[in-house]
Every structure is written in structure tokens, then in C-alpha cells.
Design an enzyme around this catalytic site. Structure first.
Site, PDB file in Angstrom:
ATOM      1  N   ARG A  79       0.831  -1.199   0.000  1.00  0.00           N
ATOM      2  CA  ARG A  79       0.000   0.000   0.000  1.00  0.00           C
ATOM      3  C   ARG A  79       0.870   1.255   0.000  1.00  0.00           C
ATOM      4  O   ARG A  79       1.874   1.327   0.707  1.00  0.00           O
ATOM      5  CB  ARG A  79      -0.935   0.014   1.192  1.00  0.00           C
ATOM      6  N   ASP A  80       0.464   2.243  -0.803  1.00  0.00           N
ATOM      7  CA  ASP A  80       1.150   3.537  -0.854  1.00  0.00           C
ATOM      8  C   ASP A  80       0.908   4.269   0.462  1.00  0.00           C
ATOM      9  O   ASP A  80      -0.207   4.240   0.991  1.00  0.00           O
ATOM     10  CB  ASP A  80       0.613   4.353  -2.034  1.00  0.00           C
ATOM     11  N   ILE A  81       1.932   4.915   0.998  1.00  0.00           N
ATOM     12  CA  ILE A  81       1.766   5.619   2.286  1.00  0.00           C
ATOM     13  C   ILE A  81       1.048   6.950   2.127  1.00  0.00           C
ATOM     14  O   ILE A  81       0.643   7.549   3.118  1.00  0.00           O
ATOM     15  CB  ILE A  81       3.120   5.823   3.013  1.00  0.00           C
ATOM     16  N   ASN A 124       5.123   6.025 -13.781  1.00  0.00           N
ATOM     17  CA  ASN A 124       5.770   7.328 -13.959  1.00  0.00           C
ATOM     18  C   ASN A 124       7.232   7.033 -14.287  1.00  0.00           C
ATOM     19  O   ASN A 124       7.866   6.239 -13.594  1.00  0.00           O
ATOM     20  CB  ASN A 124       5.678   8.169 -12.689  1.00  0.00           C
ATOM     21  N   GLU A 153       9.275   9.659  -8.580  1.00  0.00           N
ATOM     22  CA  GLU A 153       9.914  10.163  -7.358  1.00  0.00           C
ATOM     23  C   GLU A 153      10.918   9.175  -6.779  1.00  0.00           C
ATOM     24  O   GLU A 153      11.918   9.584  -6.201  1.00  0.00           O
ATOM     25  CB  GLU A 153       8.857  10.513  -6.313  1.00  0.00           C
ATOM     26  N   VAL A 154      10.638   7.882  -6.904  1.00  0.00           N
ATOM     27  CA  VAL A 154      11.564   6.842  -6.451  1.00  0.00           C
ATOM     28  C   VAL A 154      12.057   6.141  -7.712  1.00  0.00           C
ATOM     29  O   VAL A 154      11.266   5.610  -8.485  1.00  0.00           O
ATOM     30  CB  VAL A 154      10.864   5.839  -5.500  1.00  0.00           C
ATOM     31  N   HIS A 196       8.208   1.098 -10.676  1.00  0.00           N
ATOM     32  CA  HIS A 196       7.038   0.667  -9.913  1.00  0.00           C
ATOM     33  C   HIS A 196       5.772   1.061 -10.650  1.00  0.00           C
ATOM     34  O   HIS A 196       5.723   2.073 -11.326  1.00  0.00           O
ATOM     35  CB  HIS A 196       7.040   1.252  -8.495  1.00  0.00           C
ATOM     36  N   HIS A 199       1.711   1.904 -10.175  1.00  0.00           N
ATOM     37  CA  HIS A 199       0.665   2.306  -9.240  1.00  0.00           C
ATOM     38  C   HIS A 199      -0.629   1.656  -9.693  1.00  0.00           C
ATOM     39  O   HIS A 199      -1.040   1.840 -10.846  1.00  0.00           O
ATOM     40  CB  HIS A 199       0.452   3.827  -9.268  1.00  0.00           C
TER      41      HIS A 199
END
Length: 116
Positions: free
Chosen positions: A30-32, A88, A96-97, A101, A103
Site C-alpha cells: 500500500r502507498d503511504i 511514472n 519520485e523513487v 514501480h 501504481h
């Protein structure tokens, strides 16, 4: 593993995450900072900086990543109404990371893909 990579550290168990799906090659958690009622990140366990890098280096891992994303969508009950799968890539793409990945977002109407 890249010791400076947040997601590599999650794979290694150094940083906690709420894991919802795992295979030999992928991890989903899960995304924080969720942007929808369901917001899960799906990553390969091996470090690849972006979607082009994994596609070029390991097509089988790319397929595993997509299969894991689909399994997450099904497990989260998103198949009937639909969901969005986002990669992304690069700074202009909003990454961003820099560990590839996907989403998986859903649970409500998501609106237009890109606002002007």
C-alpha cells in the site's frame, strides 16, 4: 540491490510496508500517501531504475510485474468497475523513487488522466 534505494530497502525488509501481494520476483504494498481508496505500488524485487530499463534488461520480469499488478487489481476487487495502472518514468513523468514501480489505483471514478 541498491542500498540507497527506498524500494530495495523495503524488499530487504529494512523498511516496513503493508504488503498485499508477493511473488518470487515482485512485491506489492500500500502507498503511504494514497491518491485513491485503493493505491498499491507493485515493484520488481530486483532493482531497475525505470520502466524502459526493466523492459530492455528483463522482458520476463516486466511480464511478472504486469501480472502482479493484475493480481492486485483482482484481489482488491477492482476488475468490475475498472482501475488505473500508472508507470511514472523520469523526472518529467513524475517519478519520485527511481526503482520502477506500477501504481494500481481504483475504488472510485478517477476522472481525466491528465489535467491541462
Amino acid at each position: 540491490m541498491d542500498n540507497d534505494c527506498l524500494f530495495c530497502r523495503i524488499v530487504a525488509g529494512e523498511i516496513p510496508a503493508t504488503v498485499v501481494h508477493e511473488t518470487d520476483t515482485t512485491l506489492a504494498f500500500r502507498d503511504i500517501d494514497p491518491k485513491a481508496p485503493v493505491h498499491v505500488l507493485v515493484i520488481p524485487k530486483e532493482h531497475h531504475p525505470d520502466v524502459a530499463a526493466i523492459a530492455n534488461a528483463d522482458p520476463a520480469a516486466t511480464a511478472d510485474l504486469l501480472a502482479a499488478a493484475a493480481a492486485v487489481a483482482e484481489a482488491e476487487g477492482l476488475l468490475a468497475d475498472g482501475y488505473r495502472l500508472i508507470f511514472n518514468s523520469g523526472a518529467h513523468g513524475g517519478q519520485e523513487v527511481f526503482h520502477v514501480h506500477a501504481h494500481v489505483l481504483g475504488g472510485r471514478p478517477l476522472g481525466p488522466m491528465v489535467s491541462r
